[in-house]
Design an enzyme around this catalytic site. Structure first.
Site, short mmCIF file in Angstrom:
data_model
loop_
_atom_site.label_atom_id
_atom_site.label_comp_id
_atom_site.label_asym_id
_atom_site.label_seq_id
_atom_site.Cartn_x
_atom_site.Cartn_y
_atom_site.Cartn_z
N ASP A 34 0.71 -1.26 0.01
CA ASP A 34 -0.11 -0.07 0.02
C ASP A 34 1.03 1.28 -0.17
O ASP A 34 0.43 2.32 0.08
CB ASP A 34 -1.09 0.02 1.13
CG ASP A 34 -0.16 0.02 2.58
OD1 ASP A 34 1.07 -0.20 2.73
OD2 ASP A 34 -0.92 0.09 3.66
N ARG A 92 8.54 27.08 3.17
CA ARG A 92 7.91 28.31 2.46
C ARG A 92 6.89 28.93 3.38
O ARG A 92 6.59 30.20 3.33
CB ARG A 92 7.48 28.18 0.88
CG ARG A 92 8.72 28.09 0.11
CD ARG A 92 8.57 27.78 -1.26
NE ARG A 92 8.36 26.54 -1.56
CZ ARG A 92 8.27 25.68 -2.63
NH1 ARG A 92 7.93 26.50 -3.78
NH2 ARG A 92 8.06 24.43 -2.88
N HIS A 126 14.99 28.47 3.59
CA HIS A 126 14.07 29.39 2.78
C HIS A 126 14.22 30.48 3.80
O HIS A 126 14.41 31.76 3.18
CB HIS A 126 12.85 28.79 2.68
CG HIS A 126 11.82 29.84 1.97
ND1 HIS A 126 12.10 30.34 0.66
CD2 HIS A 126 10.67 30.37 2.36
CE1 HIS A 126 11.30 31.45 0.26
NE2 HIS A 126 10.46 31.47 1.43
N LYS A 188 8.66 40.85 -6.27
CA LYS A 188 7.70 40.06 -7.01
C LYS A 188 6.61 40.14 -6.29
O LYS A 188 6.41 39.85 -4.99
CB LYS A 188 8.58 38.72 -6.97
CG LYS A 188 7.81 37.50 -7.29
CD LYS A 188 8.54 36.42 -7.18
CE LYS A 188 8.64 35.82 -5.93
NZ LYS A 188 9.22 34.30 -5.86
N ALA A 220 10.25 27.56 -11.86
CA ALA A 220 11.13 28.41 -12.36
C ALA A 220 10.54 29.75 -12.98
O ALA A 220 11.25 30.76 -13.53
CB ALA A 220 11.96 27.87 -13.58
C1 R5P Z 1 10.36 32.06 -2.87
O1 R5P Z 1 10.13 32.70 -2.10
C2 R5P Z 1 11.46 31.26 -3.23
O2 R5P Z 1 12.72 31.80 -2.64
C3 R5P Z 1 11.71 30.98 -4.68
O3 R5P Z 1 11.77 32.07 -5.36
C4 R5P Z 1 10.38 30.29 -5.01
O4 R5P Z 1 9.96 29.22 -4.31
C5 R5P Z 1 10.81 29.60 -6.58
O5 R5P Z 1 9.55 29.36 -7.04
P1 R5P Z 1 9.13 29.25 -8.45
O6 R5P Z 1 10.34 28.59 -9.18
O7 R5P Z 1 8.06 28.38 -8.66
O8 R5P Z 1 8.97 30.83 -8.74
#
Ligand code: R5P
Length: 308
Positions: A34, A92, A126, A188, A220
């Site tokens: 399983d 995160r 992170h 961002k 990315a």
């Molecule tokens: C976000 O706060 C992290 O530092 C990365 O920038 C993020 O997790 C990257 O995620 P993605 O490649 O999906 O944009």
């Protein structure tokens, strides 16, 4: 001292063992039909200074495997158990920035401690403040120790380090200090997990060669949208240095199609063949982890490793 590996990134564990000049310990990790995981150490570990190497990347089974390996080691009377987590997943969500959300990084920290770990060794969390979620000794390594030399050898012209979001500013500033360059920041905005809404540049990249510094490449999206903005803002060339290559969904094809000319990553996560690309350079973190493990075992300082 003995070093064991989970199944998430055995090639890295083998390289670490090679650095330490010891064989990897013999542990059996099986799955019931399983999918449930069963762990067994096939050698005596009573009284041993034990290191378990396992990144907690998706799927969640990798985390469960680590917890079971810690539990089994503790019940088998290992003297000290160090969870070596090259990539610390579920990091995160490290604060309650919206109502009714989980604090996943804290929950994972509790689980690792409750399972019986006596200390943790990891790289490029992170957010560095996650260390405070643990009440056991915690050693935090930095990928700059591996990446900076490689970047310097690239002999970039008029370089500038750029943080692809506000959260990466501190990490990017450390790179800028070591490479002796200016720092710029991309602001961002996200409209949800993995959904980028808008990007704005703070700083000057006109006529410069840019090093984008981030901890994780997931889809990315962050890197590709930052690279587009940087070229629109006059950058001559954009490369990226990112520690943990999750590379989910179409990340690799997005990177291949992107304006980025090179992406430098580490081997904290296993990189299968289909995620490899001529644009991606993989630098090994094994000597850094190996040296940290050697020093932890010998009760030597590891702080000098932070300054390489
Ligand atoms: C976000 O706060 C992290 O530092 C990365 O920038 C993020 O997790 C990257 O995620 P993605 O490649 O999906 O944009």
């Amino acid at each position: 001292m003995k070093v064991f590996s989970g199944t998430a990134n055995r090639p890295l564990a083998e390289k670490i063992a090679q650095y330490l000049k010891i064989p990897l310990g013999n542990a059996e990790i099986r799955q019931f039909n399983d999918g449930e995981i069963a762990v067994k150490y096939n050698e005596n570990i009573r009284g041993i200074d034990l290191f378990i190497i396992q990144p907690t990347c998706p799927p969640g089974d990798n985390l469960v495997e680590l917890l079971l390996m810690i539990d089994a080691a503790s019940r088998a009377s290992a003297k000290r158990i160090t969870a070596v987590i090259p990539y610390f997943g579920y990091a995160r969500q490290d604060r309650k920035d919206q109502p009714r959300v989980a604090l996943s990084a804290k929950l994972i920290a509790n689980m690792i401690s409750t399972a019986g770990a006596n200390r943790v060794l990891t790289m490029d969390l992170h957010s560095a403040s996650i260390q405070g979620f643990f009440d056991i000794p915690f050693d935090h390594l930095y990928s700059s120790a591996i990446f900076v030399d490689h970047i310097l050898k690239m002999k970039l012209q008029n370089p500038v380090v750029v943080a692809p979001d506000i959260g990466s500013t501190k990490r990017a500033r450390a790179y800028a200090n070591r490479i002796n360059t200016e720092l710029a920041i991309v602001d961002k905005k996200r409209s949800g997990p993995n959904k980028i809404e808008a990007v704005t540049l703070i700083g000057n990249v006109q006529g410069k060669e840019v090093i984008l510094v981030d901890d994780i490449i997931d889809t990315a999206g962050t890197l590709c949208s930052a690279a587009d903005l940087l070229y629109q803002s006059g950058a001559k060339k954009v490369i990226a240095a990112c520690t943990h290559p999750i590379l989910s969904n179409n990340a690799v094809s997005n990177l291949n199609r992107s304006a980025l000319s090179k992406i430098i990553i580490s081997d904290t996560l296993y990189l299968p063949e289909e995620k490899k690309s001529d644009k991606i350079d993989v630098l090994t973190s094994a000597p850094l982890f190996g040296e940290a493990i050697r020093r932890i075992h010998n009760e030597e300082s590891i702080s000098s490793l932070f300054n390489i």
